[in-house]
Design an enzyme around this catalytic site. Structure first.
Site, short mmCIF file in Angstrom:
data_model
loop_
_atom_site.label_atom_id
_atom_site.label_comp_id
_atom_site.label_asym_id
_atom_site.label_seq_id
_atom_site.Cartn_x
_atom_site.Cartn_y
_atom_site.Cartn_z
N GLY A 71 0.74 -1.31 0.02
CA GLY A 71 -0.17 0.03 -0.04
C GLY A 71 0.82 1.35 0.06
CB CYS A 128 -1.32 5.79 -7.14
SG CYS A 128 0.27 5.87 -6.91
CE LYS A 163 7.39 0.60 -11.46
NZ LYS A 163 8.21 0.25 -10.29
#
Length: 301
Positions: A71, A128, A163
């Site tokens: 996380g 994310c 990324k």
């Protein structure tokens, strides 16, 4: 023999880097690894505020690799600037800071705070969850990826690496979106979403139910995606996903990667990165390769 590579005007002494989230900022590993031997240290993801991460258990071993649902636990950008950057500046290696966030504003805040810091590049983690898009990752919709790339490029003082997530239908669509929005380079792949169930307890092994699969099991997928992306864009690629030794690293370079990052194998063997640097040099000697750039994208039918 020349092992240097260049990405967006930044020159690296060799193409071997660490994958974000597997190496911290190098503090723990520095007792095993001479950080001066690495092309770059890519830091663990850093956010605008401290993130506690997910509940435990959040790591599980699986066939051919591992699942993690950490996380993105991190101490936040202020602690990172005060503690981690001064540590890394002691070494003759490039510094790439991985940036995470839950909204575009979160990312931009970190990028702006890093603007006057002595770091070489920024790697933007678009896996994310985007809180404004119902928690779908920024990197799973081309328009969201294009938007966040543009916003970050408008504020960033350092070159920007996006990324890419492999959890998409077409990796080249995402790569083109990032390139068109001004990304200086791409890194791929991030982890593949996976799951493990304890059949004795009939429960999910990870508290989060799902986690990111990394390790040798994902390497063939990663090599394929790097190759496809190299055919689709003109900007440099940093390849990663299951790299365990120099032969794996060279495979990614032949597929079109300018540099590579080592992730899960750091946990198995802390010396992996330096062994890969030495293995690439041995390969170049064996095959009479004078310049590593001769190998980038050199695969042929």
């Amino acid at each position: 023999m020349n092992t240097t590579v260049s990405i967006a005007g930044v020159e690296f002494q060799n193409p071997v880097m660490t994958a974000s989230g597997t190496f911290g900022s190098g503090m723990e590993y520095s007792q095993f690894v001479d950080l001066n031997r690495l092309g770059a240290v890519v830091t663990k993801g850093v956010a605008n505020v401290p993130w506690p991460g997910n509940p435990t258990p959040r790591v599980a071993e699986v066939y051919g690799g591992m699942l993690n649902a950490i996380g993105l636990q991190n101490p936040g950008i202020d602690v990172f600037i005060e503690r981690d950057i001064p540590f890394l500046k002691k070494y003759d290696t490039k510094i790439i800071v991985n940036v995470c966030g839950k909204s575009v504003a979160d990312y931009v805040e970190v990028v702006e705070k890093l603007g006057d810091q002595p770091v070489d590049m920024l790697e933007i983690n678009v896996s994310c969850p985007n809180v404004k898009e119902g928690a779908i990752a920024f990197g799973q919709k081309a328009d969201a990826l294009e938007n966040i790339t543009k916003e970050i490029k408008a504020k960033a003082k350092q070159p920007v690496i996006m990324k890419l997530s492999p959890n998409v239908t077409d990796i080249t669509e995402m790569a083109r979106a990032a390139e068109s929005a001004g990304a200086d380079a791409l890194s791929l792949i991030n982890t593949i979403t996976g799951m493990k169930i304890d059949i004795g307890r009939r429960r999910f092994v990870l508290a989060n139910k799902t986690g990111g699969l990394s390790g040798p099991a994902i390497k063939p997928v990663a090599v394929r995606m790097v190759y496809q992306t190299a055919q689709a864009v003109k900007i440099p690629i940093i390849g990663m996903g299951g790299i365990a030794d120099a032969s794996d690293a060279i495979e990614f370079i032949l597929a079109g990667a300018t540099a590579i990052s080592v992730g899960a194998m750091n946990f198995v063997n802390p010396y992996t990165t330096v062994e890969i640097v030495e293995g690439i040099e041995a390969y170049m000697n064996q095959y009479g390769v004078q310049d590593i750039r001769e190998l980038i994208g050199a695969v042929h039918e």
